[in-house]
Write a protein that holds these residues in place. Structure first.
Motif, mmCIF file in Angstrom:
data_model
loop_
_atom_site.group_PDB
_atom_site.id
_atom_site.type_symbol
_atom_site.label_atom_id
_atom_site.label_comp_id
_atom_site.label_asym_id
_atom_site.label_seq_id
_atom_site.Cartn_x
_atom_site.Cartn_y
_atom_site.Cartn_z
ATOM 1 N N LYS A 1 0.836 -1.206 0.000
ATOM 2 C CA LYS A 1 0.000 0.000 0.000
ATOM 3 C C LYS A 1 0.874 1.260 0.000
ATOM 4 C CE LYS A 1 -3.534 2.029 3.028
ATOM 5 N NZ LYS A 1 -4.556 1.648 4.019
ATOM 6 N N ILE A 2 1.919 1.266 0.834
ATOM 7 C CA ILE A 2 2.797 2.440 0.905
ATOM 8 C C ILE A 2 3.607 2.579 -0.386
ATOM 9 C CG2 ILE A 2 4.716 3.520 2.172
ATOM 10 C CD1 ILE A 2 1.820 3.454 3.531
ATOM 11 N N ALA A 3 4.015 1.432 -0.963
ATOM 12 C CA ALA A 3 4.766 1.472 -2.226
ATOM 13 C C ALA A 3 3.940 2.126 -3.329
ATOM 14 C CB ALA A 3 5.189 0.062 -2.633
ATOM 15 N N ASN A 4 2.624 2.050 -3.208
ATOM 16 C CA ASN A 4 1.743 2.627 -4.232
ATOM 17 C C ASN A 4 1.338 4.072 -3.965
ATOM 18 O OD1 ASN A 4 1.688 0.372 -5.898
ATOM 19 N ND2 ASN A 4 0.132 -0.612 -4.622
ATOM 20 N N THR A 5 1.932 4.684 -2.947
ATOM 21 C CA THR A 5 1.666 6.106 -2.706
ATOM 22 C C THR A 5 2.833 6.919 -3.272
ATOM 23 O OG1 THR A 5 2.826 6.108 -0.596
ATOM 24 C CG2 THR A 5 0.470 5.618 -0.526
ATOM 25 N N ASN A 6 2.756 8.234 -3.109
ATOM 26 C CA ASN A 6 3.863 9.091 -3.569
ATOM 27 C C ASN A 6 4.893 9.337 -2.460
ATOM 28 O OD1 ASN A 6 2.227 10.606 -1.936
ATOM 29 N ND2 ASN A 6 2.483 12.498 -3.106
ATOM 30 N N VAL A 7 4.823 8.530 -1.374
ATOM 31 C CA VAL A 7 5.726 8.729 -0.234
ATOM 32 C C VAL A 7 7.175 8.512 -0.658
ATOM 33 C CG1 VAL A 7 6.467 7.652 1.945
ATOM 34 C CG2 VAL A 7 4.041 8.137 1.551
ATOM 35 N N ASN A 8 8.060 9.470 -0.338
ATOM 36 C CA ASN A 8 9.475 9.215 -0.607
ATOM 37 C C ASN A 8 10.398 9.505 0.568
ATOM 38 O OD1 ASN A 8 9.971 11.953 -0.771
ATOM 39 N ND2 ASN A 8 9.595 12.005 -2.981
ATOM 40 N N THR A 9 9.824 9.848 1.712
ATOM 41 C CA THR A 9 10.614 9.928 2.947
ATOM 42 C C THR A 9 9.790 9.302 4.059
ATOM 43 O OG1 THR A 9 11.602 12.005 2.229
ATOM 44 C CG2 THR A 9 11.750 11.506 4.570
ATOM 45 N N VAL A 10 10.409 8.389 4.810
ATOM 46 C CA VAL A 10 9.685 7.744 5.901
ATOM 47 C C VAL A 10 10.393 8.024 7.228
ATOM 48 C CG1 VAL A 10 9.047 5.516 6.919
ATOM 49 C CG2 VAL A 10 8.634 5.928 4.486
ATOM 50 N N HIS A 11 9.617 8.513 8.191
ATOM 51 C CA HIS A 11 10.104 8.683 9.556
ATOM 52 C C HIS A 11 9.642 7.469 10.350
ATOM 53 C CE1 HIS A 11 11.529 12.810 9.233
ATOM 54 N NE2 HIS A 11 10.469 13.061 8.482
ATOM 55 N N PRO A 12 10.567 6.552 10.666
ATOM 56 C CA PRO A 12 10.180 5.294 11.305
ATOM 57 C C PRO A 12 10.097 5.397 12.830
ATOM 58 C CG PRO A 12 12.507 5.255 10.819
ATOM 59 C CD PRO A 12 12.008 6.621 10.401
ATOM 60 N N GLY A 13 9.585 4.344 13.434
ATOM 61 C CA GLY A 13 9.492 4.275 14.901
ATOM 62 C C GLY A 13 10.835 4.045 15.571
ATOM 63 N N HIS A 14 11.819 3.564 14.790
ATOM 64 C CA HIS A 14 13.151 3.280 15.331
ATOM 65 C C HIS A 14 14.185 3.514 14.247
ATOM 66 C CE1 HIS A 14 11.045 1.378 18.680
ATOM 67 N NE2 HIS A 14 10.293 0.780 17.771
ATOM 68 N N GLY A 15 15.367 3.998 14.632
ATOM 69 C CA GLY A 15 16.452 4.190 13.670
ATOM 70 C C GLY A 15 16.270 5.440 12.822
ATOM 71 N N SER A 16 17.111 5.558 11.776
ATOM 72 C CA SER A 16 17.188 6.808 11.001
ATOM 73 C C SER A 16 16.095 6.943 9.950
ATOM 74 C CB SER A 16 18.524 6.912 10.276
ATOM 75 O OG SER A 16 19.519 6.234 10.957
ATOM 76 N N VAL A 17 15.981 8.161 9.452
ATOM 77 C CA VAL A 17 15.032 8.472 8.368
ATOM 78 C C VAL A 17 15.326 7.599 7.155
ATOM 79 C CG1 VAL A 17 14.339 10.277 6.726
ATOM 80 C CG2 VAL A 17 14.768 10.858 9.091
ATOM 81 N N ILE A 18 14.272 7.180 6.469
ATOM 82 C CA ILE A 18 14.422 6.335 5.278
ATOM 83 C C ILE A 18 14.164 7.209 4.052
ATOM 84 C CG2 ILE A 18 13.465 4.327 4.064
ATOM 85 C CD1 ILE A 18 12.573 3.422 7.022
ATOM 86 N N THR A 19 15.191 7.335 3.202
ATOM 87 C CA THR A 19 15.072 8.270 2.080
ATOM 88 C C THR A 19 14.704 7.579 0.766
ATOM 89 O OG1 THR A 19 17.451 8.110 1.890
ATOM 90 C CG2 THR A 19 16.588 10.061 3.003
ATOM 91 N N ASP A 20 14.764 6.247 0.738
ATOM 92 C CA ASP A 20 14.342 5.554 -0.482
ATOM 93 C C ASP A 20 13.405 4.411 -0.093
ATOM 94 O OD1 ASP A 20 14.012 4.578 -2.989
ATOM 95 O OD2 ASP A 20 16.134 4.230 -3.412
#
Ligand SMILES: [Zn+2]
Length: 315
Positions: free
Chosen positions: A216-235
């Motif tokens: 579902k998330i892969a099918n959105t326009n999301v390109n930065t993810v702020h996760p519950g643990h660890g660093s920001v996900i840029t890809d």
């Protein structure tokens, strides 16, 4: 306009950090997730608020991605100081409240699950541990009123997306191409789909839900993810692809084991995880049972009930 200020509260565990977020909107000051109930998390929250020129009492609401203790820890403390709403998924309720009927049902669920998975004494020990932690963790129950989010609707300028799998009540918050994901996607470790009962005591197809949520998330326009643990996900799309490949690799490995003989979930877990079978028993069993359920759905395995345990074989 929404401004996201992450708090990374470091932890020695493999999670690296417990993340929660101060959100400034035009009108509100929000806290999204609420860390562990520790002094470190509390101090980290205070210093970030102070840096931004605020006090805890300036917060106008708390939003939760899911009910796990490392995401809700400071809720009671904060709401003891300032009366603000707590926004949650409806399914969080019995879990956040630690409702006695629900907690008893949950333990009965795991007792049957471990027994029918052939876990023997290790399973029984885990049930004893769950029973003991019922009392020990009773104080973690969340007090006060809960406000339910409307899923797939907007809230404080975010779109609320239902993303179950890691937990049945998990939601993520999207703003433009940014997503605050809870534990759906973590950069440095693959997040677990945890096998749990639903409110009626039936086993949730956690891995299947987790896979669908990732897609579902892969099918959105999301390109930065702020996760519950660890660093920001840029890809995030590349990472989602990697995680889905990981699921496929694991189902293939399990199927290879089951080609040689019919086995219980516990037999499979011991071969896949060796030492971790005992040291991380609940996570390991959840991982294997989750994969076996998913493989059953995909018609990769057959399951047969024999002498009180389920035996799996490859198709
Ligand atoms: Zn979690």
């Amino acid at each position: 306009m929404i401004l996201i200020h992450p708090i990374y509260s470091t932890t020695k565990s493999s999670l690296k950090s417990i993340n929660f977020y101060i959100i400034e909107t035009d009108r509100d000051l929000l806290l999204l997730d609420a860390g562990y109930p520790t002094e470190t998390c509390w101090d980290d929250l205070q210093s970030e608020l102070h840096r931004l020129g605020y006090e805890v009492t300036d917060l106008s609401a708390i939003l939760l991605t899911h009910h796990h203790p490392d995401h809700v820890g400071l809720v009671n403390t904060i709401r003891g100081k300032v009366e603000i709403p707590l926004y949650v998924h409806e399914k969080s309720t019995p879990r956040l409240r630690r409702e006695p009927n629900f907690m008893d049902m949950r333990i009965a669920f795991y007792e049957q699950l471990y027994r029918e998975s052939g876990c023997g004494d290790v399973g029984k020990e885990q049930i004893q541990h769950l029973l003991a932690s019922l009392d020990a963790n009773a104080s973690q129950a969340i007090d006060g009123e809960l406000t339910y989010v409307d899923v797939e609707q907007s809230l404080f300028g975010f779109e609320v997306l239902e993303v179950p799998g890691h937990s049945p009540d998990q939601i993520a918050f999207q703003y433009r191409d940014l997503l605050i994901s809870g534990d759906l996607l973590i950069g440095h470790i693959s997040s677990n789909a945890i096998v749990e009962p639903n409110e009626d005591g039936e086993r949730i197809q956690a891995l299947s839900q987790h896979v669908q949520s990732l897609q579902k998330i892969a099918n959105t326009n999301v390109n930065t993810v702020h996760p519950g643990h660890g660093s920001v996900i840029t890809d995030p799309k590349a990472l989602i692809h990697e995680r889905l490949e990981g699921v496929k690799r694991k189902t293939d490995a399990i199927r290879d084991l089951l080609y040689t003989s019919q086995q219980t979930a516990s037999d499979v877990a011991k071969q896949m995880y060796e030492k971790r079978y005992k040291s991380q028993f609940p996570l390991v069993m959840s991982e294997i049972i989750g994969h076996l359920d998913y493989m059953e759905q995909l018609h990769m395995v057959d399951k047969e009930y024999k002498h009180g345990v389920y035996m799996y074989s490859a198709r």
